[in-house]
Design an enzyme around this catalytic site. Sequence first.
Site, PDB file in Angstrom:
ATOM      1  N   ASP A   1      -4.457  -4.101  -6.203  1.00 47.60           N
ATOM      2  CA  ASP A   1      -5.137  -4.294  -5.097  1.00 47.60           C
ATOM      3  C   ASP A   1      -4.558  -5.319  -4.012  1.00 47.60           C
ATOM      4  O   ASP A   1      -4.547  -6.525  -4.624  1.00 47.60           O
ATOM      5  CB  ASP A   1      -6.541  -4.779  -5.432  1.00 47.60           C
ATOM      6  CG  ASP A   1      -7.806  -4.988  -4.274  1.00 47.60           C
ATOM      7  OD1 ASP A   1      -7.135  -4.976  -3.163  1.00 47.60           O
ATOM      8  OD2 ASP A   1      -8.705  -4.927  -4.336  1.00 47.60           O
TER       9      ASP A   1
ATOM     10  N   CYS B   1      -1.688   3.316  11.280  1.00 44.73           N
ATOM     11  CA  CYS B   1      -1.389   4.417  12.064  1.00 44.73           C
ATOM     12  C   CYS B   1      -2.824   4.611  12.857  1.00 44.73           C
ATOM     13  O   CYS B   1      -3.283   5.596  13.049  1.00 44.73           O
ATOM     14  CB  CYS B   1      -1.206   5.650  11.141  1.00 44.73           C
ATOM     15  SG  CYS B   1      -2.566   5.829   9.814  1.00 44.73           S
TER      16      CYS B   1
ATOM     17  N   ALA C   1       1.522   4.247  -1.670  1.00 40.01           N
ATOM     18  CA  ALA C   1       1.058   5.634  -1.752  1.00 40.01           C
ATOM     19  C   ALA C   1       1.089   6.341  -0.262  1.00 40.01           C
ATOM     20  O   ALA C   1       0.547   5.834   0.566  1.00 40.01           O
ATOM     21  CB  ALA C   1      -0.219   6.043  -2.365  1.00 40.01           C
ATOM     22  N   PRO C   2       1.884   7.571  -0.084  1.00 45.22           N
ATOM     23  CA  PRO C   2       2.453   8.386  -1.241  1.00 45.22           C
ATOM     24  C   PRO C   2       3.890   8.218  -1.374  1.00 45.22           C
ATOM     25  O   PRO C   2       4.544   8.983  -2.191  1.00 45.22           O
ATOM     26  CB  PRO C   2       2.149   9.757  -0.553  1.00 45.22           C
ATOM     27  CG  PRO C   2       2.311   9.633   0.998  1.00 45.22           C
ATOM     28  CD  PRO C   2       1.631   8.229   1.080  1.00 45.22           C
ATOM     29  N   GLY C   3       4.326   7.284  -0.863  1.00 45.36           N
ATOM     30  CA  GLY C   3       5.807   6.679  -1.420  1.00 45.36           C
ATOM     31  C   GLY C   3       6.951   7.053  -0.485  1.00 45.36           C
ATOM     32  O   GLY C   3       8.085   6.562  -0.580  1.00 45.36           O
ATOM     33  N   GLY C   4       6.609   7.405   0.598  1.00 43.93           N
ATOM     34  CA  GLY C   4       7.767   7.714   1.741  1.00 43.93           C
ATOM     35  C   GLY C   4       8.362   6.431   2.210  1.00 43.93           C
ATOM     36  O   GLY C   4       9.621   6.483   2.226  1.00 43.93           O
ATOM     37  N   LYS C   5       7.724   5.603   2.752  1.00 34.82           N
ATOM     38  CA  LYS C   5       8.232   4.417   3.052  1.00 34.82           C
ATOM     39  C   LYS C   5       8.849   3.544   1.946  1.00 34.82           C
ATOM     40  O   LYS C   5       9.898   2.868   2.078  1.00 34.82           O
ATOM     41  CB  LYS C   5       7.186   3.342   3.563  1.00 34.82           C
ATOM     42  CG  LYS C   5       6.524   4.268   4.869  1.00 34.82           C
ATOM     43  CD  LYS C   5       5.544   3.224   5.543  1.00 34.82           C
ATOM     44  CE  LYS C   5       4.823   3.962   6.795  1.00 34.82           C
ATOM     45  NZ  LYS C   5       3.887   5.073   6.368  1.00 34.82           N
TER      46      LYS C   5
ATOM     47  N   ASP D   1      -0.444   0.116  -5.335  1.00 37.10           N
ATOM     48  CA  ASP D   1      -1.494   0.999  -4.470  1.00 37.10           C
ATOM     49  C   ASP D   1      -2.748   0.897  -5.388  1.00 37.10           C
ATOM     50  O   ASP D   1      -2.446   0.795  -6.753  1.00 37.10           O
ATOM     51  CB  ASP D   1      -1.041   2.345  -4.281  1.00 37.10           C
ATOM     52  CG  ASP D   1      -1.938   3.091  -3.262  1.00 37.10           C
ATOM     53  OD1 ASP D   1      -1.608   3.164  -1.980  1.00 37.10           O
ATOM     54  OD2 ASP D   1      -3.007   3.736  -3.434  1.00 37.10           O
TER      55      ASP D   1
ATOM     56  N   CYS E   1       1.072  -1.177   0.066  1.00 34.99           N
ATOM     57  CA  CYS E   1       0.013  -0.011   0.071  1.00 34.99           C
ATOM     58  C   CYS E   1       0.822   1.412   0.164  1.00 34.99           C
ATOM     59  O   CYS E   1       0.881   1.890   1.028  1.00 34.99           O
ATOM     60  CB  CYS E   1      -0.827   0.066   1.225  1.00 34.99           C
ATOM     61  SG  CYS E   1      -2.030  -1.456   1.270  1.00 34.99           S
TER      62      CYS E   1
END
Length: 450
Positions: free
Chosen positions: A320, A392, A272-276, A294, A270
């Site tokens: 998915d 989170c 987005a937004p791509g930081g991890k 994503d 999953c």
Amino acid sequence: MPSMASCLANAHTQPAPSGAAVRAQAARVLHAVRAEGRSLTDALAASATPADARDEALLSELTFGALRLLPRLEALTKHLLQRPLKPNDRIIGSLLMIGLYQLIALRIPDHAAVSATVAATRLLQRPRAVGLVNASLRRFQREGPELLALAERDEAARWLMPTWLLRRLRVAWPEDWEAIVTASQGRAPMFLRVNTLRANPAEYAARLSAAEIEAQTLADQPQALRLARPIAAQALPGFSEGLVSVQDAGAQWAAPLLCPQPGERVLDACAAPGGKSAHLLEQAHGRLALTAIDASTERLEAVRTTCARLGLEARIMVGDATRPDPAWADAPYQRILLDAPCSATGVIRRHPDIKRLRREADIGPLVDTQARMLDALWPLLQPGGCLLYLTCSLLPEENEAQIAGFLARQRDAVESPLPTSLGIARAHGRQLLPTDAGPDGFYFARLLKQ
């Protein structure tokens, strides 16, 4: 209190005072969240960016601030209005809340806040409501303490949190719920992650200091820095060159906990937004066969933009996680990151619209989606591989209870211990709670395939 119909005579014809436009814009954004169910991020993106930087900052302050105080502002508005607004005039309720937020929380002189907010009524094409807005705000100026005391008899208005979430937090965290709620109403600190492929963290900290940007290092996270005061990302030295990213310190635990090694096949399920995704690549010196999927085509653009800015490469695809597709489920992965969709109750201070948009009825479907993702992704992990599950969320149903159910279903799964310095131990995994100067609320569980 004057009625809507009686207010037309009070309408003025002089030009709107300075700041009326940004108040009207803030009311439209708030209305989009309250009445249309749009996220604050989407509502702001759809709103024209003010030409003046000060107005842009004020728009952000008014919208984020009003949503932080929303339960209290809604209670106050009910007390100020003699009767409910007609459906076509409900945006006036949002405008009143923007005005009340200024009187309660900002240092703008009261007369300027009231004048600009009243003038914004016309810009919203509601001239008949001018007198109503004016009378309501001036009444609050006169009777503020009494009206606040009356509004705060309501539990949600007092704690600035939906009653269903208060109830769940009290059950889940009987010793910590008050601290959680208090921290969730504050302003989130700004954390940076230094891209060690392009910069040395100590040298970058010195560069910030030279630019008179105060920052602190984090003892257990060598890539992380906490700014004393938030600033625009584009104002960070070397941001456009990919030296640094903005990422909460809690989220920065994901990549080192998964600990990808150069050359491995890794799935960010999953992304987005791509930081991890970017952090995983940085951890492995850019040498990963990383697939980032994503379900949102639009959100995947942020993953592409992030990787391009940081000089990183990944296979980025629409996918998915509940339904593996041969396009990306084409061979076993050695590591899988599942940052699962969740209630986001641990990041309310960054996304205060969650308090309005999330419903208790959402929790069951989210728990079901998380379980389906875990069960669908587990067969894609090779024996001996590692899956890191995180949310989170602060709710046990999405966290330790979710992992307990998964371990009962998957007999070849075992839990891998996490560092004791990471938050609070739960029956399964560990939980970070939001704190004033610390990270947001995150849950982590690490699973190994026997």
